[in-house]
Design an enzyme around this catalytic site. Structure first.
Site, short mmCIF file in Angstrom:
data_model
loop_
_atom_site.label_atom_id
_atom_site.label_comp_id
_atom_site.label_asym_id
_atom_site.label_seq_id
_atom_site.Cartn_x
_atom_site.Cartn_y
_atom_site.Cartn_z
N ARG A 10 0.99 24.02 29.55
CA ARG A 10 1.05 24.41 28.12
C ARG A 10 2.28 23.87 27.43
O ARG A 10 2.36 23.86 26.21
CB ARG A 10 0.98 25.94 28.00
CG ARG A 10 -0.43 26.46 28.25
CD ARG A 10 -0.46 27.97 28.38
NE ARG A 10 0.19 28.39 29.61
CZ ARG A 10 0.38 29.66 29.95
NH1 ARG A 10 -0.02 30.62 29.14
NH2 ARG A 10 0.95 29.97 31.09
N GLN A 11 3.25 23.39 28.20
CA GLN A 11 4.42 22.73 27.57
C GLN A 11 4.11 21.23 27.50
O GLN A 11 4.68 20.43 28.23
CB GLN A 11 5.68 23.01 28.38
CG GLN A 11 6.08 24.48 28.34
CD GLN A 11 7.40 24.75 29.05
OE1 GLN A 11 8.31 23.93 29.02
NE2 GLN A 11 7.51 25.90 29.68
N LYS A 70 -6.61 31.22 15.39
CA LYS A 70 -5.47 31.96 15.95
C LYS A 70 -4.17 31.22 15.67
O LYS A 70 -4.14 30.01 15.62
CB LYS A 70 -5.67 32.07 17.48
CG LYS A 70 -4.54 32.74 18.23
CD LYS A 70 -4.74 32.64 19.75
CE LYS A 70 -3.93 31.52 20.35
NZ LYS A 70 -3.98 31.47 21.83
C1 R5P Z 1 -3.55 28.96 24.88
O1 R5P Z 1 -3.54 27.92 24.22
C2 R5P Z 1 -4.19 29.05 26.22
O2 R5P Z 1 -5.41 28.36 26.24
C3 R5P Z 1 -4.41 30.48 26.65
O3 R5P Z 1 -5.29 31.12 25.76
C4 R5P Z 1 -3.13 31.27 26.68
O4 R5P Z 1 -2.04 30.49 27.06
C5 R5P Z 1 -3.28 32.43 27.64
O5 R5P Z 1 -2.06 33.13 27.71
P1 R5P Z 1 -1.99 34.69 27.51
O6 R5P Z 1 -3.07 35.28 28.35
O7 R5P Z 1 -0.60 35.07 27.99
O8 R5P Z 1 -2.16 34.98 26.05
#
Ligand code: R5P
Length: 314
Positions: free
Chosen positions: A94-95, A191
């Protein structure tokens, strides 16, 4: 030329892959010294062999990344012919960009570390964004669990009243792929994240009133995103609610949050990350879909130098 399959630490997924391939996991030593320095090495000779390292348990992530680099280095110095790393879950994915000033691009850094250590090919599953493939200067195959998940959902759910939901803009392609396989409509959640990285639903693009919904995402981490999305869907009149993700990261306080709100009728995940007993023995209705067969097929194709296209799209 022979091949050997190693597991980076204990892993049920690695054992299942070896069973599919009718072979044994090769012996290795994994040692953490009192100083927390790590030593990982093969026990027997790997000279001239094709090596497959299965990273079936990515936690603790920082230790496992370092252990993996050290193991790759050991294999390279022991004259392995090629080193294929099977990482169903790629940490730090994610980074993947600078979204704010002074942020690192850690996904790129991890990719560079693995290649510098000596990896000749990396196999991942459902990378957070497919562009991450470009961070690797070695071969990279990003397999997808979505066909397996879609097949399972088709058999398990009544798809006539089902709508697939993408929890954010970044996941639209992923959700569309499942919606197409299930022949269902799709809606998108608009979102954004607040300054404190908390997810916030702005809008739901599409109608979910009286529909059963399945959120499709790459991972659940703390559960913040999916719980926020679930509440918004319920407010808009959605009936039954499911979630299907490839990677069950399930970091604290996931269990606490999800149990408190109890919004999902069923949670579908894969075994890219092993589940702790606290999840399997909880009241959550979790279904685990195994990647073992997919990974075994990928290893066979790589070793036999056969095209991977069938594995990608089946
Ligand atoms: C976001 O872009 C990812 O696809 C996930 O939805 C997110 O990182 C999940 O993290 P968490 O469950 O902590 O919100």
């Amino acid at each position: 030329m022979a091949y050997s399959i190693f597991s980076l630490g204990e892993s049920k997924l690695a054992n299942n892959v070896a069973r599919e391939l009718n072979c044994e996991i090769a012996k290795s030593e994994y040692k953490v010294f009192p100083s927390k320095e790590i030593l990982v090495k093969p026990i027997d000779s790997v000279r001239g062999q094709s090596i497959f390292i299965l990273c079936g348990d990515p936690f603790p992530v920082n230790e496992k990344i370092m252990a993996l680099c050290i193991f790759i280095d050991a294999l390279k110095r022991a004259s392995a012919e090629d080193i294929n790393v099977i990482m169903p879950y790629f940490p730090y994915a994610r980074q993947d960009r600078k979204s704010k000033p002074r942020e690192p691009i850690s996904a790129s850094l991890v990719a560079k570390l693995l290649v510098t250590a000596g990896a000749t090919r990396i196999v991942t599953t459902d990378l957070h964004q497919p562009q991450i493939q470009g961070f690797f200067t070695c071969l990279e195959d990003d397999l997808s669990a979505l066909p397996l998940i879609s097949d399972y959902l088709l058999k398990d759910l009544d798809c006539k009243n089902l709508t697939v939901v993408s929890p954010d803009h970044g996941g639209v392609t992923r959700a569309r792929r499942v919606a197409k396989a299930l022949s269902t409509p799709m809606v998108i959640i608009d979102k954004r994240r607040t300054e404190e990285y908390k997810p916030e639903v702005i809008n739901i693009i599409g109608d979910v009133k009286n529909r059963d919904c399945v959120l499709v995402d790459d991972m659940i981490d703390t559960g913040g995103s999916c719980i926020t999305a679930a509440k918004a869907l319920k407010t808009q009149g959605c009936k039954k609610l499911y979630i299907a993700v490839t990677h069950p990261v399930f970091s604290d306080p996931f269990l606490e949050n999800i149990t408190k709100d109890n919004v999902f009728d069923k949670i579908y995940v894969t075994d890219s990350i092993p589940l702790d007993e606290k999840f399997t023995k909880s009241k959550l209705n979790i279904v685990v879909i195994s990647l073992a067969d997919l990974i075994a097929k990928a290893i066979k194709s790589i070793y036999d130098k056969k095209p991977m296209s069938e594995i990608y799209y089946n």
